[in-house]
Design a protein around this motif. Structure first.
Motif, PDB file in Angstrom:
ATOM      1  N   ASP A 137      27.742  -9.585  -8.257  1.00  0.00           N
ATOM      2  CA  ASP A 137      27.413  -9.351  -9.657  1.00  0.00           C
ATOM      3  C   ASP A 137      26.034  -8.709  -9.772  1.00  0.00           C
ATOM      4  O   ASP A 137      25.225  -8.781  -8.863  1.00  0.00           O
ATOM      5  N   ASP A 138      25.795  -8.087 -10.909  1.00  0.00           N
ATOM      6  CA  ASP A 138      24.507  -7.441 -11.194  1.00  0.00           C
ATOM      7  C   ASP A 138      24.165  -6.353 -10.192  1.00  0.00           C
ATOM      8  O   ASP A 138      23.011  -6.183  -9.798  1.00  0.00           O
ATOM      9  N   SER A 139      25.157  -5.597  -9.762  1.00  0.00           N
ATOM     10  CA  SER A 139      24.960  -4.506  -8.815  1.00  0.00           C
ATOM     11  C   SER A 139      25.434  -3.198  -9.440  1.00  0.00           C
ATOM     12  O   SER A 139      26.617  -3.041  -9.760  1.00  0.00           O
ATOM     13  N   GLU A 140      24.497  -2.268  -9.607  1.00  0.00           N
ATOM     14  CA  GLU A 140      24.864  -0.959 -10.145  1.00  0.00           C
ATOM     15  C   GLU A 140      25.837  -0.249  -9.211  1.00  0.00           C
ATOM     16  O   GLU A 140      26.743   0.447  -9.660  1.00  0.00           O
ATOM     17  N   TRP A 141      25.665  -0.409  -7.900  1.00  0.00           N
ATOM     18  CA  TRP A 141      26.566   0.222  -6.926  1.00  0.00           C
ATOM     19  C   TRP A 141      28.006  -0.197  -7.203  1.00  0.00           C
ATOM     20  O   TRP A 141      28.893   0.636  -7.297  1.00  0.00           O
ATOM     21  N   ARG A 142      28.222  -1.500  -7.348  1.00  0.00           N
ATOM     22  CA  ARG A 142      29.572  -2.010  -7.611  1.00  0.00           C
ATOM     23  C   ARG A 142      30.094  -1.487  -8.947  1.00  0.00           C
ATOM     24  O   ARG A 142      31.231  -1.039  -9.052  1.00  0.00           O
ATOM     25  N   GLU A 143      29.250  -1.513  -9.959  1.00  0.00           N
ATOM     26  CA  GLU A 143      29.668  -1.055 -11.285  1.00  0.00           C
ATOM     27  C   GLU A 143      30.017   0.432 -11.302  1.00  0.00           C
ATOM     28  O   GLU A 143      30.979   0.839 -11.958  1.00  0.00           O
ATOM     29  N   LEU A 144      29.255   1.242 -10.586  1.00  0.00           N
ATOM     30  CA  LEU A 144      29.555   2.673 -10.536  1.00  0.00           C
ATOM     31  C   LEU A 144      30.921   2.929  -9.905  1.00  0.00           C
ATOM     32  O   LEU A 144      31.683   3.773 -10.382  1.00  0.00           O
ATOM     33  N   TRP A 145      31.231   2.203  -8.834  1.00  0.00           N
ATOM     34  CA  TRP A 145      32.529   2.385  -8.198  1.00  0.00           C
ATOM     35  C   TRP A 145      33.651   1.833  -9.076  1.00  0.00           C
ATOM     36  O   TRP A 145      34.749   2.384  -9.097  1.00  0.00           O
ATOM     37  N   GLU A 146      33.396   0.758  -9.811  1.00  0.00           N
ATOM     38  CA  GLU A 146      34.399   0.244 -10.746  1.00  0.00           C
ATOM     39  C   GLU A 146      34.681   1.266 -11.838  1.00  0.00           C
ATOM     40  O   GLU A 146      35.838   1.509 -12.192  1.00  0.00           O
ATOM     41  N   GLU A 147      33.622   1.872 -12.390  1.00  0.00           N
ATOM     42  CA  GLU A 147      33.784   2.878 -13.438  1.00  0.00           C
ATOM     43  C   GLU A 147      34.561   4.084 -12.936  1.00  0.00           C
ATOM     44  O   GLU A 147      35.301   4.714 -13.697  1.00  0.00           O
ATOM     45  N   ALA A 148      34.408   4.418 -11.676  1.00  0.00           N
ATOM     46  CA  ALA A 148      35.131   5.535 -11.070  1.00  0.00           C
ATOM     47  C   ALA A 148      36.529   5.126 -10.618  1.00  0.00           C
ATOM     48  O   ALA A 148      37.255   5.938 -10.051  1.00  0.00           O
ATOM     49  N   ASP A 149      36.895   3.879 -10.879  1.00  0.00           N
ATOM     50  CA  ASP A 149      38.178   3.323 -10.465  1.00  0.00           C
ATOM     51  C   ASP A 149      38.396   3.467  -8.951  1.00  0.00           C
ATOM     52  O   ASP A 149      39.497   3.758  -8.488  1.00  0.00           O
ATOM     53  N   ALA A 150      37.301   3.277  -8.204  1.00  0.00           N
ATOM     54  CA  ALA A 150      37.350   3.410  -6.751  1.00  0.00           C
ATOM     55  C   ALA A 150      36.663   2.247  -6.055  1.00  0.00           C
ATOM     56  O   ALA A 150      36.288   2.362  -4.886  1.00  0.00           O
ATOM     57  N   ASP A 151      36.504   1.129  -6.761  1.00  0.00           N
ATOM     58  CA  ASP A 151      35.803   0.003  -6.157  1.00  0.00           C
ATOM     59  C   ASP A 151      36.539  -0.541  -4.934  1.00  0.00           C
ATOM     60  O   ASP A 151      35.912  -0.978  -3.979  1.00  0.00           O
ATOM     61  N   GLY A 152      37.858  -0.489  -4.938  1.00  0.00           N
ATOM     62  CA  GLY A 152      38.620  -0.937  -3.774  1.00  0.00           C
ATOM     63  C   GLY A 152      38.377  -0.055  -2.568  1.00  0.00           C
ATOM     64  O   GLY A 152      38.206  -0.545  -1.448  1.00  0.00           O
ATOM     65  N   ARG A 153      38.326   1.249  -2.787  1.00  0.00           N
ATOM     66  CA  ARG A 153      38.051   2.197  -1.703  1.00  0.00           C
ATOM     67  C   ARG A 153      36.644   1.998  -1.154  1.00  0.00           C
ATOM     68  O   ARG A 153      36.419   2.036   0.053  1.00  0.00           O
ATOM     69  N   ALA A 154      35.686   1.794  -2.059  1.00  0.00           N
ATOM     70  CA  ALA A 154      34.295   1.605  -1.639  1.00  0.00           C
ATOM     71  C   ALA A 154      34.138   0.306  -0.851  1.00  0.00           C
ATOM     72  O   ALA A 154      33.482   0.277   0.195  1.00  0.00           O
ATOM     73  N   ALA A 155      34.735  -0.765  -1.339  1.00  0.00           N
ATOM     74  CA  ALA A 155      34.654  -2.046  -0.637  1.00  0.00           C
ATOM     75  C   ALA A 155      35.349  -1.959   0.721  1.00  0.00           C
ATOM     76  O   ALA A 155      34.867  -2.512   1.719  1.00  0.00           O
ATOM     77  N   ALA A 156      36.462  -1.246   0.783  1.00  0.00           N
ATOM     78  CA  ALA A 156      37.186  -1.082   2.045  1.00  0.00           C
ATOM     79  C   ALA A 156      36.362  -0.291   3.059  1.00  0.00           C
ATOM     80  O   ALA A 156      36.468  -0.522   4.259  1.00  0.00           O
ATOM     81  N   ALA A 157      35.519   0.615   2.570  1.00  0.00           N
ATOM     82  CA  ALA A 157      34.696   1.420   3.475  1.00  0.00           C
ATOM     83  C   ALA A 157      33.629   0.582   4.158  1.00  0.00           C
ATOM     84  O   ALA A 157      33.281   0.842   5.302  1.00  0.00           O
ATOM     85  N   PHE A 158      33.101  -0.440   3.459  1.00  0.00           N
ATOM     86  CA  PHE A 158      32.082  -1.226   4.151  1.00  0.00           C
ATOM     87  C   PHE A 158      32.598  -2.551   4.688  1.00  0.00           C
ATOM     88  O   PHE A 158      31.867  -3.267   5.379  1.00  0.00           O
ATOM     89  N   ALA A 159      33.874  -2.843   4.511  1.00  0.00           N
ATOM     90  CA  ALA A 159      34.450  -4.063   5.094  1.00  0.00           C
ATOM     91  C   ALA A 159      34.355  -4.080   6.627  1.00  0.00           C
ATOM     92  O   ALA A 159      33.979  -5.112   7.198  1.00  0.00           O
TER      93      ALA A 159
END
Length: 136
Positions: free
Chosen positions: A106-128
């Motif tokens: 929570d409170d992460s602009e990085w996470r929010e930006l990827w959520e807004e781009a509807d790509a948060d799953g892709r972004a999280a998968a990249a650093f998993a």
């Protein structure tokens, strides 16, 4: 033209940070890595995406030194792409995990930006795989 993609080095902020790491004396590289990670862990309140991008790149470097995903991005430091390394103290591994958790929390602009781009799953998968390598 700016770069912005899900890879740990594939954005302008991480690329700039990697350039600084490349230019730094080898003895200062662990200091820069620790600083990028600690800054994110210690940040109170809303986490700026630039700090997050630097921490993700630093965590990817730590993970690679521990047998994690290899560093192949053209935006990563040249000395690492060429097979070089950086001496990372053991305590930095746990710091890298905490930094990644903060970036994805929570409170992460990085996470929010990827959520807004509807790509948060892709972004999280990249650093998993990076986080997985750090927690093995």
């Amino acid at each position: 033209m700016g770069a912005w993609d899900v890879g740990p080095f594939d954005n302008d902020t991480a690329a700039d940070w990697c350039g600084d790491l490349q230019d730094a004396d080898a003895s200062q590289r662990p200091v820069l890595i620790r600083r990028a990670l600690a800054t994110v862990v210690d940040e109170q309140g809303y986490l700026d995406s630039d700090l997050a991008c630097e921490a993700i790149a630093a965590a990817a470097i730590v993970a690679a030194q521990r047998g994690g995903p290899p560093i192949t991005s053209a935006y990563a430091p040249e000395f690492l792409r060429a097979g070089g390394g950086v001496e990372v103290p053991d305590d930095v591994v746990a710091l890298a995990v905490r930094a990644l958790d903060r970036v994805a929390g929570d409170d992460s602009e990085w996470r929010e930006l990827w959520e807004e781009a509807d790509a948060d799953g892709r972004a999280a998968a990249a650093f998993a795989p990076i986080r997985d390598a750090l927690t093995r």
